[in-house]
Enzyme design. Structure first.
Site, short mmCIF file in Angstrom:
data_model
loop_
_atom_site.label_atom_id
_atom_site.label_comp_id
_atom_site.label_asym_id
_atom_site.label_seq_id
_atom_site.Cartn_x
_atom_site.Cartn_y
_atom_site.Cartn_z
CB CYS A 5 39.43 41.25 28.33
SG CYS A 5 37.81 40.71 28.93
CG ASP A 28 45.36 48.12 42.18
OD1 ASP A 28 44.13 47.92 42.14
OD2 ASP A 28 45.89 49.18 41.76
CG HIS A 44 33.98 41.25 30.00
ND1 HIS A 44 34.91 42.24 30.29
CD2 HIS A 44 32.77 41.86 30.01
CE1 HIS A 44 34.27 43.39 30.46
NE2 HIS A 44 32.98 43.19 30.30
CG ASN A 82 35.10 49.65 44.41
OD1 ASN A 82 34.68 49.61 45.56
ND2 ASN A 82 36.35 50.00 44.11
N GLY A 88 32.21 53.42 42.66
CA GLY A 88 33.59 53.80 42.32
C GLY A 88 34.28 52.81 41.40
CG HIS A 93 36.98 42.09 33.58
ND1 HIS A 93 37.31 41.52 32.35
CD2 HIS A 93 37.09 41.09 34.49
CE1 HIS A 93 37.60 40.24 32.53
NE2 HIS A 93 37.47 39.95 33.82
CG HIS A 95 38.05 44.56 39.77
ND1 HIS A 95 37.34 45.17 38.76
CD2 HIS A 95 38.37 45.54 40.65
CE1 HIS A 95 37.23 46.46 39.03
NE2 HIS A 95 37.83 46.72 40.17
P1 5GP Z 1 37.97 49.83 40.51
O1 5GP Z 1 38.09 51.30 40.78
O2 5GP Z 1 37.38 49.56 39.15
O3 5GP Z 1 37.30 49.07 41.61
O4 5GP Z 1 39.44 49.28 40.54
C1 5GP Z 1 40.26 49.23 39.42
C2 5GP Z 1 41.66 48.99 39.92
O5 5GP Z 1 42.43 48.55 38.83
C3 5GP Z 1 42.35 50.24 40.49
O6 5GP Z 1 42.73 49.98 41.83
C4 5GP Z 1 43.55 50.45 39.57
O7 5GP Z 1 44.70 50.86 40.27
C5 5GP Z 1 43.74 49.07 38.94
N1 5GP Z 1 44.28 49.08 37.58
C6 5GP Z 1 43.86 49.84 36.54
N2 5GP Z 1 44.55 49.54 35.43
C7 5GP Z 1 45.42 48.56 35.79
C8 5GP Z 1 46.42 47.84 35.06
O8 5GP Z 1 46.66 48.03 33.86
N3 5GP Z 1 47.13 46.92 35.75
C9 5GP Z 1 46.92 46.68 37.08
N4 5GP Z 1 47.67 45.75 37.65
N5 5GP Z 1 45.99 47.34 37.79
C10 5GP Z 1 45.25 48.27 37.16
ZN ZN Z 2 36.96 42.27 30.41
#
Ligand code: 5GP
Ligand code: ZN
Length: 118
Positions: A5, A28, A44, A82, A88, A93, A95
């Site tokens: 957010c 990422d 969100h 995920n 994982g 939020h 994605h």
């Molecule tokens: P999840 O594990 O929740 O499926 O994926 C979260 C993803 O967000 C991870 O691949 C991580 O590298 C990425 N991520 C976390 N914080 C940030 C951020 O501040 N900026 C960007 N661009 N990616 C982020």
């Molecule tokens: Zn959010």
């Protein structure tokens, strides 16, 4: 407010790929493939498990456009969301990870390492 957010509100910078009124795509911060884009709704929603069918329908062509824009649509790519602890999910939020740019391994989800892809 959650970290994505804050990215939507531009309180935290991101390497933006595209955005429209409803969705956003950015690189990422810790890529696990040569192309690793995160695609999120600006609204969100905690995870895929809470998303409406209407939002799914709307985000689908947006994800397809990002695949074209990043050059992976012809060579192939993977879209992952995920969900929760065992899925994982670190950022609560909704994605999608769009991964491509190399032949992706299958079955290494527990300890995927970027070096496997380069
Ligand atoms: P999840 O594990 O929740 O499926 O994926 C979260 C993803 O967000 C991870 O691949 C991580 O590298 C990425 N991520 C976390 N914080 C940030 C951020 O501040 N900026 C960007 N661009 N990616 C982020
Ligand atoms: Zn959010």
């Amino acid at each position: 407010m959650c970290i994505f957010c804050k990215i939507v509100n531009k309180e935290i910078p991101s390497n933006l790929v595209a955005e429209n009124d409803d969705f956003m795509a950015f690189h990422d911060i810790n890529p696990k493939a040569p192309i690793h884009i995160l695609i999120i709704p600006k609204q969100h929603v905690e995870s895929f498990h809470e998303v409406s069918g209407e939002m799914m329908a709307a985000i689908t062509p947006f994800i397809q456009e990002i695949a074209v824009k990043t050059g992976v649509s012809k060579t192939g790519y993977r879209v992952i969301s995920n969900i929760g602890e065992n899925g994982g999910q670190e950022v609560k939020h909704l994605h999608w990870h769009l991964l491509g740019g190399a032949r992706l391994a299958w079955g290494h989800f527990a300890d995927a390492d970027a070096k496997d892809f380069f």
